[in-house]
Design an enzyme around this catalytic site. Structure first.
Site, mmCIF file in Angstrom:
data_model
loop_
_atom_site.group_PDB
_atom_site.id
_atom_site.type_symbol
_atom_site.label_atom_id
_atom_site.label_comp_id
_atom_site.label_asym_id
_atom_site.label_seq_id
_atom_site.Cartn_x
_atom_site.Cartn_y
_atom_site.Cartn_z
ATOM 1 C CB THR A 33 33.471 46.373 34.595
ATOM 2 O OG1 THR A 33 32.870 45.387 34.431
ATOM 3 C CG2 THR A 33 34.632 46.728 33.884
ATOM 4 C CB SER A 123 29.540 31.827 38.752
ATOM 5 O OG SER A 123 30.056 32.990 38.589
ATOM 6 C CB SER A 125 29.919 30.038 45.261
ATOM 7 O OG SER A 125 30.397 31.335 44.577
ATOM 8 C CG ASP A 169 30.257 35.729 39.717
ATOM 9 O OD1 ASP A 169 30.484 36.255 38.906
ATOM 10 O OD2 ASP A 169 30.867 35.341 40.788
HETATM 11 C C1 GLA Z 1 34.229 37.378 40.572
HETATM 12 C C2 GLA Z 1 33.050 38.161 41.584
HETATM 13 C C3 GLA Z 1 32.334 38.917 40.552
HETATM 14 C C4 GLA Z 1 33.342 39.914 39.676
HETATM 15 C C5 GLA Z 1 34.351 39.063 38.992
HETATM 16 C C6 GLA Z 1 35.353 39.872 38.240
HETATM 17 O O1 GLA Z 1 33.696 36.440 39.895
HETATM 18 O O2 GLA Z 1 32.195 37.516 42.161
HETATM 19 O O3 GLA Z 1 31.524 39.772 41.318
HETATM 20 O O4 GLA Z 1 33.852 41.119 40.205
HETATM 21 O O5 GLA Z 1 35.062 38.049 40.139
HETATM 22 O O6 GLA Z 1 34.877 40.483 37.337
#
Ligand code: GLA
Length: 392
Positions: A33, A123, A125, A169
Site C-alpha cells: 500500500t 528491511s 537494507s 521500510d
Molecule cells: C518492500 C518495499 C516497501 C513495501 C513493501 C511491501 O519492503 O521496500 O516499500 O512496498 O515491500 O509492502
C-alpha cells in the site's frame, strides 16, 4: 560489553567512540500500500543492525560486516565504492544522496553486526541505510531531520541501488519508538500510535526462502497498480493513486482494466481498508476479528496480488494451525522471506515448536521463528554512555 564494540577495537586498534543502532521492521497490515499512497500498520522490531564507529581523517569509509566477515570501502568525495563486498552498495548509495544534497562527507571506520536476517523482508537494507545516514551526519557535522532521512534513504535505494521501493521500510526504521506499533500514512508521511492488546505479541516466521526485490515482480506490481489508476483517472483526474479509489468506484471501472491491473487494484483497495479494520480489532482486542482480517489479507496476497509462493503457503498453514496463534499473514514484499503471526504471549514457545515441526514436515526446511518486541528507531550514542547504562 557489546560484541560489535570489541570487534571494532580488534579490527581498528583503538576504542570506538560511538555506537549506532537501527532496527528492522515488520508490517502487520498494508502490503504494497505504501507506493499506492495508502496506510500501513508497521512495527520497528528488536532485531537490529548495530555499528561501532569513530571518525577518521582518511579519504574513505572503511566498514566491516561481522555477519559476512567482509569489508567495504567508500570514497567520501564521490560516494563510489572503491573496494569490498556487494553490501557496500547500500552505503555508497547513501553517501551519494548526501553528496547530491550538497553535504561534505567526513570518513569513519565502522564495524557492523546485524540480527536482522538479510534479504528476508524485515528491511535489513533500510536498517543499514538509516544507520549510515545518521552516522554520516554525526561525523560530518550536518543534521538531517527524520522525515528527510527517510526520504533520502528511500531515494538512495531507488536511484543508486536500483530498487523502486516505497517509503515504508525507511520510515518505520527511522521513526520507530519503543512500545509503539504505528499506523503510517504514506501520503502525508505522518503516523499515529495503534493501541496494542496486553496479552498478544508478534512472532516472525522466516520461510528461509530468501526474497529478492531485484526481480521484475515488484516493479510489475507497481505498474499494474498504475495501470488501474490510469483507467479511472481518465474520468476522475483527481485520482492519482489507488488510495483515492473506493471499492465502489473500482467496481464501476474494473471491467475496463487489464485483468492483472484489476486484481492488483482490488487487493490494494481492500488491503488499505484492512489497516483501519486491524486498528479497530486491536483496540477491542477482538481475537476473532484479528484472525479474520489477517486471513483475508493473506488470501488476497496469494490470489489477487499474487506475491505468495509454495513456501509461504506452507508457512501459512503451519502458523495458522500452531498452538497459541491468534492471526497470521505475509510480511514485507512477499515472494518468500518472513511472515508474521499475532500470538498469545504465554504460548510463544509452544507456537514456535509447532510451526517449526509442521513447516519441516511440509517443506523439508528448517525455519527460524523470532518473538519480537517494538524497538527505538535509528539512534546514536557515545560508547561511554552505553558502558554507563550497562553498568547500572
Ligand atoms: C518492500 C518495499 C516497501 C513495501 C513493501 C511491501 O519492503 O521496500 O516499500 O512496498 O515491500 O509492502
Amino acid at each position: 560489553m557489546n560484541k560489535v564494540i570489541n570487534k571494532f577495537e580488534e579490527l581498528f586498534g583503538s576504542k570506538a567512540e560511538f555506537f549506532a543502532s537501527s532496527p528492522g521492521r515488520v508490517d502487520l497490515m498494508g502490503s504494497h500500500t505504501d507506493y499506492n499512497h495508502g496506510y500501513v500498520v508497521t512495527m520497528p522490531v528488536d532485531l537490529k543492525i548495530e555499528c561501532a564507529f569513530s571518525a577518521t581523517e582518511e579519504s574513505a569509509l572503511t566498514l566491516y560486516s561481522c555477519n559476512l566477515d567482509t569489508f567495504a570501502k567508500i570514497d567520501i568525495k564521490t560516494g563510489d565504492q572503491i573496494e569490498g563486498d556487494d553490501w557496500g552498495k547500500y552505503v555508497s548509495a547513501v553517501a551519494k544522496v548526501c553528496l547530491d544534497e550538497g553535504h561534505t562527507l567526513k570518513a569513519f571506520n565502522g564495524a557492523f553486526c546485524s540480527t536482522v536476517p538479510i534479504g528476508s523482508g524485515l528491511s535489513s537494507s533500510a536498517a543499514l541505510e538509516a544507520a549510515v545516514i545518521a552516522i554520516l551526519g554525526k561525523v560530518g557535522g550536518f543534521e538531517i531531520d527524520k522525515k528527510n532521512s527517510a526520504l533520502l534513504t528511500q531515494k538512495a535505494e531507488n536511484k543508486y541501488v536500483g530498487v523502486n521501493c516505497g517509503i515504508l521500510d525507511q520510515y518505520s526504521v527511522i521513526f520507530g519508538e519503543r512500545h509503539k506499533v504505528i499506523k503510517l500514512d504514506c501520503r502525508e508521511l505522518t503516523h499515529s500510535q495503534v493501541e496494542w492488546p496486553s496479552d498478544v505479541m508478534v512472532a516472525i516466521c522466516n520461510t528461509v526462502k530468501p526474497r529478492q526485490l531485484h526481480g521484475s515482480e515488484y516493479d510489475d506490481r507497481r505498474r499494474d497498480c498504475e495501470a488501474a489508476v490510469a483507467v479511472i483517472a481518465k474520468d476522475h483526474p483527481n485520482v492519482t493513486h489507488l488510495r483515492d479509489v473506493s471499492i465502489e468506484l473500482f467496481n464501476e471501472y474494473k471491467d475496463k482494466m487489464p485483468a492483472n491491473a484489476a486484481k492488483r487494484a482490488q487487493f490494494i483497495i481492500e488491503e488499505n481498508d484492512r489497516t483501519h479494520e486491524l486498528q479497530a480489532a486491536l483496540t477491542k482486542n477482538d481475537k476473532a476479528a484479528l484472525k479474520d482480517v489477517f486471513h483475508r489479507s493473506f488470501v488476497g496476497a496469494r490470489d489477487l496480488f499474487q506475491i505468495s509462493n509454495n513456501e509461504m503457503n506452507c508457512m501459512y498453514e503451519a502458523m495458522s494451525t500452531a498452538t497459541g496463534v491468534v492471526a497470521s499473514r505475509q510480511a514485507g514484499a512477499g515472494f518468500g522471506g518472513c511472515m508474521a503471526s499475532l500470538v498469545k504471549k504465554d504460548q510463544l514457545e509452544a507456537f514456535k515448536k509447532d510451526v517449526f515441526n509442521k513447516y519441516k514436515e511440509l517443506t523439508g526446511l528448517e525455519c527460524q521463528i523470532y518473538g519480537v518486541h517494538t524497538s527505538q528507531g535509528t539512534n546514536i550514542k557515545p560508547v561511554e554512555a552505553l558502558a554507563t547504562a550497562e553498568a547500572k
